[in-house]
Design a protein around this motif. Structure first.
Motif, PDB file in Angstrom:
ATOM      1  N   GLU A  75      50.418   9.039  31.367  1.00  0.00           N
ATOM      2  CA  GLU A  75      51.302   9.120  30.210  1.00  0.00           C
ATOM      3  C   GLU A  75      51.681   7.721  29.722  1.00  0.00           C
ATOM      4  OE1 GLU A  75      55.784  10.555  28.904  1.00  0.00           O
ATOM      5  OE2 GLU A  75      54.816  11.559  30.607  1.00  0.00           O
ATOM      6  N   THR A  76      51.932   6.815  30.666  1.00  0.00           N
ATOM      7  CA  THR A  76      52.267   5.447  30.283  1.00  0.00           C
ATOM      8  C   THR A  76      51.102   4.786  29.540  1.00  0.00           C
ATOM      9  OG1 THR A  76      53.766   5.215  32.180  1.00  0.00           O
ATOM     10  CG2 THR A  76      52.956   3.187  31.171  1.00  0.00           C
ATOM     11  N   ALA A  77      49.878   5.066  30.008  1.00  0.00           N
ATOM     12  CA  ALA A  77      48.699   4.442  29.398  1.00  0.00           C
ATOM     13  C   ALA A  77      48.359   5.034  28.038  1.00  0.00           C
ATOM     14  CB  ALA A  77      47.499   4.571  30.338  1.00  0.00           C
ATOM     15  N   THR A  78      48.587   6.344  27.868  1.00  0.00           N
ATOM     16  CA  THR A  78      48.146   7.020  26.640  1.00  0.00           C
ATOM     17  C   THR A  78      49.279   7.364  25.694  1.00  0.00           C
ATOM     18  OG1 THR A  78      48.324   9.231  27.619  1.00  0.00           O
ATOM     19  CG2 THR A  78      46.227   8.059  27.922  1.00  0.00           C
ATOM     20  N   GLY A  79      50.497   7.396  26.219  1.00  0.00           N
ATOM     21  CA  GLY A  79      51.626   7.830  25.403  1.00  0.00           C
ATOM     22  C   GLY A  79      51.727   9.328  25.246  1.00  0.00           C
ATOM     23  N   ARG A  80      50.897  10.080  25.973  1.00  0.00           N
ATOM     24  CA  ARG A  80      50.870  11.544  25.864  1.00  0.00           C
ATOM     25  C   ARG A  80      51.020  12.167  27.249  1.00  0.00           C
ATOM     26  NH1 ARG A  80      51.680  14.069  21.348  1.00  0.00           N
ATOM     27  NH2 ARG A  80      50.648  15.849  22.337  1.00  0.00           N
ATOM     28  N   SER A  81      51.999  13.077  27.422  1.00  0.00           N
ATOM     29  CA  SER A  81      52.170  13.773  28.690  1.00  0.00           C
ATOM     30  C   SER A  81      50.987  14.684  28.996  1.00  0.00           C
ATOM     31  CB  SER A  81      53.462  14.602  28.665  1.00  0.00           C
ATOM     32  OG  SER A  81      54.586  13.768  28.534  1.00  0.00           O
ATOM     33  N   ASP A  82      50.389  15.290  27.940  1.00  0.00           N
ATOM     34  CA  ASP A  82      49.301  16.239  28.174  1.00  0.00           C
ATOM     35  C   ASP A  82      48.007  15.572  28.632  1.00  0.00           C
ATOM     36  OD1 ASP A  82      48.561  15.054  25.795  1.00  0.00           O
ATOM     37  OD2 ASP A  82      48.835  16.857  24.574  1.00  0.00           O
ATOM     38  N   SER A  83      47.959  14.219  28.617  1.00  0.00           N
ATOM     39  CA  SER A  83      46.774  13.536  29.152  1.00  0.00           C
ATOM     40  C   SER A  83      46.645  13.756  30.651  1.00  0.00           C
ATOM     41  CB  SER A  83      46.833  12.045  28.846  1.00  0.00           C
ATOM     42  OG  SER A  83      47.967  11.445  29.468  1.00  0.00           O
ATOM     43  N   GLY A  84      47.722  14.243  31.292  1.00  0.00           N
ATOM     44  CA  GLY A  84      47.655  14.573  32.710  1.00  0.00           C
ATOM     45  C   GLY A  84      46.652  15.663  33.030  1.00  0.00           C
ATOM     46  N   PHE A  85      46.222  16.428  32.022  1.00  0.00           N
ATOM     47  CA  PHE A  85      45.222  17.458  32.281  1.00  0.00           C
ATOM     48  C   PHE A  85      43.873  16.859  32.687  1.00  0.00           C
ATOM     49  CE2 PHE A  85      47.832  20.963  31.123  1.00  0.00           C
ATOM     50  CZ  PHE A  85      47.171  22.091  31.589  1.00  0.00           C
ATOM     51  N   MET A  86      43.655  15.592  32.384  1.00  0.00           N
ATOM     52  CA  MET A  86      42.456  14.921  32.895  1.00  0.00           C
ATOM     53  C   MET A  86      42.547  14.763  34.410  1.00  0.00           C
ATOM     54  SD  MET A  86      40.497  14.577  30.331  1.00  0.00           S
ATOM     55  CE  MET A  86      39.255  13.593  31.158  1.00  0.00           C
ATOM     56  N   VAL A  87      43.749  14.556  34.911  1.00  0.00           N
ATOM     57  CA  VAL A  87      43.968  14.488  36.361  1.00  0.00           C
ATOM     58  C   VAL A  87      43.700  15.852  36.985  1.00  0.00           C
ATOM     59  CG1 VAL A  87      45.662  14.022  38.174  1.00  0.00           C
ATOM     60  CG2 VAL A  87      45.658  12.642  36.083  1.00  0.00           C
ATOM     61  N   ILE A  88      44.182  16.911  36.330  1.00  0.00           N
ATOM     62  CA  ILE A  88      43.947  18.269  36.830  1.00  0.00           C
ATOM     63  C   ILE A  88      42.455  18.558  36.902  1.00  0.00           C
ATOM     64  CG2 ILE A  88      44.244  20.736  36.328  1.00  0.00           C
ATOM     65  CD1 ILE A  88      46.926  20.060  35.063  1.00  0.00           C
ATOM     66  N   LEU A  89      41.727  18.191  35.867  1.00  0.00           N
ATOM     67  CA  LEU A  89      40.285  18.448  35.833  1.00  0.00           C
ATOM     68  C   LEU A  89      39.566  17.704  36.946  1.00  0.00           C
ATOM     69  CD1 LEU A  89      37.796  19.657  34.492  1.00  0.00           C
ATOM     70  CD2 LEU A  89      37.786  17.703  32.912  1.00  0.00           C
ATOM     71  N   ALA A  90      39.858  16.415  37.104  1.00  0.00           N
ATOM     72  CA  ALA A  90      39.178  15.626  38.138  1.00  0.00           C
ATOM     73  C   ALA A  90      39.477  16.161  39.536  1.00  0.00           C
ATOM     74  CB  ALA A  90      39.598  14.161  38.027  1.00  0.00           C
ATOM     75  N   ALA A  91      40.754  16.485  39.810  1.00  0.00           N
ATOM     76  CA  ALA A  91      41.136  16.970  41.138  1.00  0.00           C
ATOM     77  C   ALA A  91      40.506  18.320  41.448  1.00  0.00           C
ATOM     78  CB  ALA A  91      42.658  17.054  41.242  1.00  0.00           C
ATOM     79  N   SER A  92      40.461  19.210  40.473  1.00  0.00           N
ATOM     80  CA  SER A  92      39.901  20.545  40.722  1.00  0.00           C
ATOM     81  C   SER A  92      38.391  20.499  40.907  1.00  0.00           C
ATOM     82  CB  SER A  92      40.289  21.511  39.598  1.00  0.00           C
ATOM     83  OG  SER A  92      39.918  21.004  38.338  1.00  0.00           O
ATOM     84  N   VAL A  93      37.708  19.604  40.204  1.00  0.00           N
ATOM     85  CA  VAL A  93      36.260  19.454  40.408  1.00  0.00           C
ATOM     86  C   VAL A  93      35.977  18.944  41.820  1.00  0.00           C
ATOM     87  CG1 VAL A  93      34.231  18.101  39.734  1.00  0.00           C
ATOM     88  CG2 VAL A  93      35.649  19.160  37.980  1.00  0.00           C
ATOM     89  N   LEU A  94      36.742  17.950  42.265  1.00  0.00           N
ATOM     90  CA  LEU A  94      36.565  17.451  43.635  1.00  0.00           C
ATOM     91  C   LEU A  94      36.855  18.541  44.663  1.00  0.00           C
ATOM     92  CD1 LEU A  94      38.170  13.893  43.330  1.00  0.00           C
ATOM     93  CD2 LEU A  94      35.735  14.447  43.588  1.00  0.00           C
ATOM     94  N   GLY A  95      37.891  19.342  44.419  1.00  0.00           N
ATOM     95  CA  GLY A  95      38.194  20.447  45.328  1.00  0.00           C
ATOM     96  C   GLY A  95      37.068  21.451  45.394  1.00  0.00           C
TER      97      GLY A  95
END
Length: 445
Positions: free
Chosen positions: A399-419
């Motif tokens: 969020e700090t880097a992009t200014g958008r809270s919803d950019s956290g969904f990129m974290v969700i995607l990366a973590a779920s693919v690794l899982g």
């Protein structure tokens, strides 16, 4: 009476005893977990106001939200070994009273450092609660019934997200009364009931079937016979064996998959109010109400998915399907543009991200019993709690880097693919544990 009739009679006694135990125990276990989750996550609603009132930035909020899990994780295994030693009833009651006091103390936050310190202390106070509840499940319920029992327990955090967000949003609107900010009223009013629930559990929560006055001797015998045994039918293991549970590949892999889930799911529910706020919703109560969509998806998941799991043959295939559902939900959210579609996809993401949680514990409980369950379940939760720290921190950084809270969904995607990539490794470890020669046979074939 022949053997078949005796078995049928025993099965019927066990079925009725299990139903009675669920009716008596699950509401108490849900009550304490509901309060813990409410006190753990209400800080999400205070994010915007904490920034305005005491200058806590998005990155500092993410660190403070996640740092709760560091203190929690460090004491998880020792705490659950203490629960095994002195009894889960007394230990769970102690946890509830301590964290209730500290949760109320969150109203005295004055800046970033006081925020960090109180969040760490809150995590230390709550350490061991969830694995202690899971340990109690192993003492009371047969493996076949555990997914449903754990699913019912997980309705508590789902309801905390559904009801707690609107409640917290309403309490936030008390700002100005008595010279307190709204978030101070929220922390105070939501912290005190945890102390009261802890006192209730001290008197009302039996530790084992043999301690329950509402069970007959036959019901006590059948519940304990079908719950507290290992895979070979031996009694509960001794304390000399607990370290072995931490070294098992299945324990480590379940912990790693759970870690990645918590990176995604904990980040999601801590940052959902901020995502809603960026959809141009400004009223605290409405932000809280719409944020309950995550709780709705979570609730549907834990009510529906464990019942499907109980009828599904292959644990790891089922786990893979649910993890793939989380990947699909994250991809769809990132691609969606309309607020209405994104609100629906918050429900879908929480359905898979939260609904899969009982399956992790059911798979682990099949392989951990007695003191190995106390240590192993706490170890798995410790690894997951580290994910609970990493998730909000990564969400805050993005969020700090992009200014958008919803950019956290990129974290969700990366973590779920690794899982998802770890699920086949878990399947292989389970097969090797069941039959050490299975790989040799497969290779020769």
């Amino acid at each position: 009476m022949n053997t078949a009739s005796l078995n049928e009679s025993s099965d019927e006694v066990h079925r009725l005893a299990t139903r009675r135990a669920m009716i008596r125990l699950i509401p108490l276990m849900c009550a304490i977990y509901f309060m813990s989750f409410l006190d753990r996550t209400n800080v999400a609603l205070a994010k915007v106001q904490l920034a305005a009132d005491v200058g806590i930035s998005a990155a500092a909020y993410g660190l403070g939200s996640g740092i709760f899990f560091i203190g929690y994780a460090l004491l998880e295994v020792p705490s659950n070994l203490a629960a095994h030693r002195i009894g889960p009833r007394r230990w769970i009651a102690r946890i509830a009273v301590t964290w209730g006091i500290l949760s109320t103390a969150m109203m005295f936050v004055t800046g970033e450092w006081s925020f960090y310190v109180l969040r760490v202390l809150l995590g230390i106070a709550e350490a061991g609660l969830f694995p202690a509840l899971m340990y109690m499940v192993t003492l009371w319920f047969a493996p076949h019934d555990r997914p449903v029992a754990v699913g019912w327990i997980y309705t508590a955090p789902a309801l905390a997200l559904m009801l707690g967000n609107p409640l917290g949003g309403a309490l936030m609107q008390l700002g100005g009364i008595g010279g307190l900010h709204g978030w101070q009223w929220m922390f105070m009013i939501e912290g005190i009931p945890s102390v009261l629930v802890g006192v209730l559990l001290w008197f009302k929560l039996p530790e084992r079937p043999r301690n329950a006055k509402w069970l007959s001797p036959a019901e006590v015998a059948v519940l304990e016979a079908r719950a507290v045994i290992d895979a070979k039918g031996h009694p509960e293991l001794t304390s000399a064996d607990w370290i072995a549970a931490l070294k098992r590949p299945t324990t480590v892999l379940i912990g790693l998959i759970y870690f990645l889930n918590q990176v995604a799911f904990v980040g999601l529910y801590f940052f959902t109010p901020a995502m809603i706020h960026q959809m141009h919703v400004n009223t605290p109560f409405l932000v809280g109400l719409l944020s309950s969509s995550v709780g709705l998806g979570f609730l549907l998941g834990v009510l529906i998915l464990p019942r499907i799991h109980r009828r599904y043959g292959n644990d790891c295939v089922y786990l893979g399907v649910l993890t793939a559902g989380l990947v699909a939900g994250a991809c769809a959210f990132i691609a969606a543009a309309s607020p209405a579609a994104r609100m629906a996809l918050l429900v879908v993401t929480a359905f898979f991200g939260g609904g899969v949680l009982p399956s992790y514990w059911a798979i682990a409980m099949k392989r951990l019993h007695g003191i190995q369950a106390a240590a192993g379940l706490a170890f798995i939760n410790t690894i997951g709690l580290i994910g609970g720290f990493v998730g909000p921190y990564l969400f805050g950084m993005t969020e700090t880097a992009t200014g958008r809270s919803d950019s956290g969904f990129m974290v969700i995607l990366a973590a779920s693919v690794l899982g998802l990539l770890l699920v086949p490794l878990l399947d292989r470890a389970i097969r090797r544990e069941a039959n050490p020669h299975v790989d040799v046979a497969i290779n020769r074939a």
